[in-house]
Design an enzyme around this catalytic site. Structure first.
Site, PDB file in Angstrom:
ATOM      1  N   THR A  85       0.353  -1.265   0.267  1.00 28.49           N
ATOM      2  CA  THR A  85      -0.184   0.058  -0.399  1.00 28.49           C
ATOM      3  C   THR A  85       0.649   1.465  -0.304  1.00 28.49           C
ATOM      4  O   THR A  85       1.371   1.284   1.036  1.00 28.49           O
ATOM      5  CB  THR A  85      -0.718  -0.124   1.302  1.00 28.49           C
ATOM      6  N   GLU A 133      -4.834  -2.750   4.522  1.00 30.24           N
ATOM      7  CA  GLU A 133      -4.429  -3.388   5.785  1.00 30.24           C
ATOM      8  C   GLU A 133      -5.776  -4.483   6.550  1.00 30.24           C
ATOM      9  O   GLU A 133      -5.380  -4.755   7.390  1.00 30.24           O
ATOM     10  CB  GLU A 133      -4.667  -2.062   6.984  1.00 30.24           C
ATOM     11  N   LYS A 164      -7.504  22.075  10.090  1.00 23.89           N
ATOM     12  CA  LYS A 164      -7.657  21.556  11.408  1.00 23.89           C
ATOM     13  C   LYS A 164      -7.504  23.596  12.176  1.00 23.89           C
ATOM     14  O   LYS A 164      -6.342  24.020  11.385  1.00 23.89           O
ATOM     15  CB  LYS A 164      -6.687  21.134  12.403  1.00 23.89           C
ATOM     16  N   TRP A 199     -11.988  21.054  13.925  1.00 23.67           N
ATOM     17  CA  TRP A 199     -12.839  20.900  12.315  1.00 23.67           C
ATOM     18  C   TRP A 199     -13.117  20.638  11.554  1.00 23.67           C
ATOM     19  O   TRP A 199     -14.258  21.103  11.594  1.00 23.67           O
ATOM     20  CB  TRP A 199     -11.891  18.813  12.682  1.00 23.67           C
TER      21      TRP A 199
END
Lengths: 540, 540
Positions: A179, A324, A433, A438
């Site tokens: 990946t 993953e 941020k 956020w």
């Protein structure tokens, strides 16, 4: 109870025995369709095992594939792991450096590659340390500097057609995928027979993909990309009809296959979903056989879901996952209490990444490690564990930052609603941020792309003296000839009712192309650099 | 990949978290319906774990349940195994001798029992060697000689409502069931967390039972009978609505539940299926919510399937399995190439025991150990192996004759057709070996029961000088008042076109009742004795 091991051979042996005549179809480079059945497929898988023996491959050896979605690649998918060797599906879209790194890092001993990819392999062959043979997935060998080189079909034709696969320890490695890393070289994930088996089983649940022997399955997602999301394994486990789209499939090739082979389930990148829809606006293809079209790689814009649903009656579905995680972690699910919702409300549900699969554990945590409330507002990072979630990168020191206390830290930022359905709002590194709060770059992008004039939109952070970071929107217009006059104003007006005022981008940049990485995702690192360089003064 | 263990706690934790308000319903002894939801269920499962701790139960200890299908029994299903102890679901229909044997053999330390079963337990309590406490699954304790005795609800009410279940080794034993042996005392099978997990997963496949969160599931099959065929575990894994039929449910109770709770999937004994149909001939119940009604315990007569299908639009399905196999080995499956068949042809498929589940291996072998051809004529014994197939009986020397080289020898005789669907034709011990050829007692019974005058039919072998064995048919008529005049003749005429001449029973005996064993199956051993005694001379 017993010591029976979960092995991939169980899937293929059962399907070849009970559904010998079920078809597997593969689009050839000349656009014709190669057809054979499960019995023939399994015979060639057994021949392949004998070829591996002939090539001196031992249990635990690694073998690279460098190929498109075709029937020979599918033979490698079962033949190599069932033999006891490990299939490394190399991403053909990687740069030369990454390809060479991955093959060397995995210590691959043989490379099986498609004919048209020979030049790409020749360019790096001198860097490969352990490769002792190349096998061209074809009848003939083209002129090549690769050496020693074999033709796959020649090897198969002289191989014995039966092979008795032994029962392996279920934790034996079956395949490796790499990946892309945010920084540095790719990271490898090793899948075991057990993890692939359990992941494929989950895909067959009615409440997940519901993959069945009745399905005609077209995996558009490349087989070099997280095992094509595990779909070929689930398809073979059930005896489904498989349609493999071959070399460099274009949107129209896919539409043709969906129509002619009456595809019931397909899965691919969002960008291809967009391309197919564009073609459908001009040309007629019957895609009504699709019970679900799964799109992924990035969040699916609601507007796209609506169009497929309204114009073609095709439900778009999506999930969340990563290399993953084998990859499916969450998947679209209409709950029992949502059955009576309107189509539009159901499309709203389809625009989210869905619910956790049975068998897994997930938490979404804030910066203090506390689970966020299920209010669809608080954002947090997704952490996952379960039987098909990796616990480390292969021979890689970077493991320690991603795998903690048995959990994989995804780096993906999400909210979760009262019904337990998640929405990916950003990557940890892409979330903006601003003043302690956020801002989701992805949510801004989705709304921008829902605007009729916008083809693509990418929002990135730039540094800001006061607020630390502020969003900048990069826009690719549908109709460049129209010009950008008044477009910025229109976009601000478009976004204003949808977001808090402080979410609105400080600036709109109209660009010619949004840079993408090997998987077709926006390359935000590069874009951030481009944007930062072009902005000399901080926005007011 | 990782060391994550397959644990039952994963199922219940996910469902309680994502579907807290999904319902579980339990029919009370007074016929009222108790309702609660997954959140409340899981809280009580955690309380139960604290109760087990209070009772001094340690990991690996065995605990008996002696109960009907109700919500408290379902709490034991998860609470006991997730705590790390082992649930022994004692068959309440066993005789006293078998019950005492099973509880002592399993070394159960506590017995959880329904109030109405207290007298049955009192009768054998003095024989129980290790039991140190009894818990009545109720609010109150009846007058009883059982001692020490607790009320389940009192214990729960004072228990802490959270418990952190640890991750157990997936091979840890989770439950024990005993199965009647042809000769001698019952034999125990130990299921592990892993085996139950994998079996339940297979039931959720679209191609198997397709159990889903959308389902309303009514397990009629007793929870003391092979974990109610694993269905409660699959239901909880998905968050399905569960409806438990409680104490001594009669056919009409079940019909009422199917109608009022809109049951989509139910499973129970063939005899109950027959009883429900009989009631439906006189009274109206809406059972159209059923997407499948699974019948088992014996082969389902085609006539029954036809009636459910034609009169009520309900598809009857079946499978093959046993206590040793968790139990599902094969299940009904309409193949892709059978989709366009007529309803009648599909009912023909439903009258078979179906196809092997993904994940298992099966062979049907003749007396020489050779696999029989797939011609639906040659008969052989079914052998199975796989992750949810036992490899031994619990502390029992009889293991060596049933488990050989990793395979379980079922003792069931079947044929398999070209499509890979099996048909159980007999038990090894019931098949009639006449002149070197085999006659299936079950096939004769099915055809006899398809005759309009016949309610039940049971065919057994009697010794024969020349042919070794010959079939005798025992018949229970629907309308006994009509008398048996000419019935024998009519039955011979009925069977003649359907079987070779030498298959026809040598004699028909009209009897008042066919003896059944604890599971509701014909007790052919006993019937053979009765028949042999009543026949003084061999048939000519």
């Amino acid at each position: 109870m017993n010591s029976f091991q979960l092995n991939l051979k169980t899937f293929i042996e059962r399907s070849a025995r009970y559904f010998p005549e079920n078809e597997i179809i593969s689009r050839e480079p000349d656009d014709s369709l190669f057809r054979y059945n499960y019995a023939q497929y399994y015979e060639r898988v057994q021949k392949l095992a004998n070829v591996l023996k002939f090539l001196g491959i031992k249990k635990g050896d690694k073998i690279a594939s460098f190929a498109w979605n075709n029937h020979r690649h599918l033979e490698l998918y079962f033949g190599i792991p069932c033999y006891g060797a490990i299939l490394h599906t190399v991403n053909i879209r990687y740069g030369e450096k990454e390809i060479a790194y991955a093959i060397n890092h995995a210590e691959d001993e043989v490379v099986f590659l498609d004919k048209d990819l020979v030049p790409k392999m020749e360019a790096i062959a001198h860097k490969l340390l352990k490769v002792k043979a190349y096998v061209i997935l074809d009848n003939t060998i083209p002129e090549t500097s690769l050496s020693p080189v074999f033709s796959y079909e020649s090897l198969l034709s002289s191989a014995d057609h039966t092979y008795s696969f032994e029962e392996l320890d279920e934790n034996s490695p079956a395949s490796i995928c790499y990946t892309s890393a945010t920084t540095g070289l790719p990271k490898g994930i090793v899948y075991s027979h057990r993890s692939i088996y359990l992941h494929a089983s989950a895909l067959c649940f009615t409440d997940v993909m519901g993959i069945s022997e009745h399905d005609h399955i077209l995996p558009i997602v490349p087989m070099f990309h997280v095992c094509a999301w595990g779909i070929p394994y689930a398809a073979i486990a059930t005896g489904a009809k498989l349609i493999l789209p071959g070399t460099r499939p274009k949107a129209e090739d896919l539409l043709r296959l969906i129509e002619s082979e009456k595809v019931t389930f397909s899965a691919g990148a969002v960008t291809l979903g967009i391309d197919m829809l564009t073609i459908l606006e001009e040309k007629k293809y019957n895609i009504s056989s699709l019970r679900q079209l799964m799109l992924g790689g990035q969040a699916v814009p609601k507007a796209l879901i609506d169009k497929y649903s309204q114009k073609h009656g095709v439900p778009i579905v999506q999930g969340f996952g990563a290399t993953e995680t084998s990859p499916i972690v969450t998947f679209f699910h209409i709950r029992r209490d949502q059955e009576r919702l309107s189509d539009d409300q159901k499309n709203e549900i389809r625009s989210r990444q869905g619910m956790l699969l049975p068998g897994l554990e997930m938490k979404i945590i804030d910066e203090l490690g506390k689970e966020v409330p299920w209010d669809d507002e608080h954002m947090g990072e997704i952490l996952v564990r379960g039987p098909w979630i990796a616990s480390e990168y292969f021979k890689d020191k970077r493991s320690s930052t991603s795998f903690i206390d048995g959990w994989w830290k995804s780096g993906d930022i999400a909210t979760i609603n009262e019904q337990g359905s998640i929405r990916i709002v950003d990557r940890d590194k892409d979330v903006i941020k601003s003043g302690g709060e956020w801002i989701s770059s992805v949510q801004l992008e989705n709304e921008l792309m829902a605007h009729p004039d916008v083809l693509e939109a990418c929002v990135v952070a730039v540094s800001h003296e006061k607020w630390l970071e502020r969003p900048i929107a990069c826009i690719l217009l549908k109709n460049k000839e129209k010009g950008t006059t008044n477009v910025e104003e229109a976009l601000v007006e478009w976004l204003t009712p949808k977001f808090p005022k402080w979410w609105l981008p400080d600036q709109f940049m109209f660009i010619e192309e949004i840079p993408k990485n090997a998987n077709g995702k926006y390359n935000k690192n590069l874009l951030r650099e481009i944007v930062s360089q072009s902005i000399l003064s901080s926005p007011s």
